[in-house]
Scaffold this motif. Structure first.
Motif, PDB file in Angstrom:
ATOM      1  N   ASN A  39      30.418  81.594  32.730  1.00 53.23           N
ATOM      2  CA  ASN A  39      30.487  82.903  33.383  1.00 53.23           C
ATOM      3  C   ASN A  39      31.577  82.835  34.433  1.00 53.23           C
ATOM      4  N   MET A  40      32.497  83.827  34.396  1.00 53.64           N
ATOM      5  CA  MET A  40      33.628  83.805  35.318  1.00 53.64           C
ATOM      6  C   MET A  40      33.785  85.177  35.980  1.00 53.64           C
ATOM      7  N   GLU A  41      33.813  85.196  37.298  1.00 49.33           N
ATOM      8  CA  GLU A  41      34.013  86.451  38.008  1.00 49.33           C
ATOM      9  C   GLU A  41      35.414  86.985  37.728  1.00 49.33           C
ATOM     10  N   ILE A  42      35.498  88.319  37.511  1.00 47.31           N
ATOM     11  CA  ILE A  42      36.782  88.950  37.190  1.00 47.31           C
ATOM     12  C   ILE A  42      36.983  90.173  38.083  1.00 47.31           C
ATOM     13  N   ASP A  43      38.201  90.738  38.068  1.00 42.02           N
ATOM     14  CA  ASP A  43      38.494  91.935  38.860  1.00 42.02           C
ATOM     15  C   ASP A  43      37.696  93.126  38.342  1.00 42.02           C
ATOM     16  N   ASP A  44      37.131  93.905  39.274  1.00 44.04           N
ATOM     17  CA  ASP A  44      36.277  95.033  38.909  1.00 44.04           C
ATOM     18  C   ASP A  44      37.027  96.167  38.221  1.00 44.04           C
ATOM     19  N   SER A  58      28.324  95.110  36.312  1.00 45.37           N
ATOM     20  CA  SER A  58      27.616  94.271  37.275  1.00 45.37           C
ATOM     21  C   SER A  58      28.487  94.149  38.518  1.00 45.37           C
ATOM     22  N   PRO A  60      29.072  91.362  41.503  1.00 44.35           N
ATOM     23  CA  PRO A  60      30.453  91.420  41.042  1.00 44.35           C
ATOM     24  C   PRO A  60      30.522  91.395  39.518  1.00 44.35           C
ATOM     25  N   GLU A  61      31.640  91.861  38.999  1.00 44.82           N
ATOM     26  CA  GLU A  61      31.867  91.877  37.554  1.00 44.82           C
ATOM     27  C   GLU A  61      32.191  90.462  37.080  1.00 44.82           C
ATOM     28  N   TYR A  62      31.706  90.116  35.881  1.00 38.89           N
ATOM     29  CA  TYR A  62      32.039  88.811  35.334  1.00 38.89           C
ATOM     30  C   TYR A  62      32.147  88.853  33.814  1.00 38.89           C
ATOM     31  N   SER A  86      29.899  91.511  31.442  1.00 40.00           N
ATOM     32  CA  SER A  86      28.568  91.772  31.994  1.00 40.00           C
ATOM     33  C   SER A  86      28.429  93.241  32.359  1.00 40.00           C
TER      34      SER A  86
END
Length: 112
Positions: A39-44, A58, A60-62, A86
């Motif tokens: 799972n990696m957080e990404i720019d919203d 989600s 933060p977005e991931y 997500s």
């Protein structure tokens, strides 16, 4: 802050998506399966454009990257790699599949 919704145009997206022909098949016993999930957080902002309007992103977005190897199956060994984004429908967490890859043509045909 008001709730955020996805912005994906489902009509345009649906033109590139294969159709599921049915679920009336026998289950497979897949012994020895190995799974790796990241799972990696990404720019919203860019991610909102990849979710359907009926899904909440989600915070933060991931992104979810999942690779599964099946060394023993009715169609021989194969692996599946999947990228999901997500999101939520109501309060339930979901992973919206953006793309999947499979390395065995027989498995692709049977899983379609």
């Amino acid at each position: 802050m008001p709730p955020r919704y996805g912005k994906l145009d489902l009509a345009a997206w649906a033109k590139s998506v294969p159709t599921i022909n049915g679920y009336k098949t026998e289950p497979w016993l897949l012994k020895g399966a190995r799974i790796v999930t990241i799972n990696m957080e990404i720019d919203d902002a860019p991610a909102d454009n990849l979710l359907p309007a009926t899904m909440h992103p989600s915070i933060p977005e991931y992104a979810i990257f999942c690779v599964t190897n099946y060394p023993d199956s009715p169609v021989g060994p194969f692996s599946i790699a999947e990228v999901r984004l997500s999101g939520r429908t109501g309060v339930r967490p979901r992973g919206f599949v953006l793309r999947s890859f499979c390395d065995n043509e027989n498995a692709c045909r049977e899983l379609a």
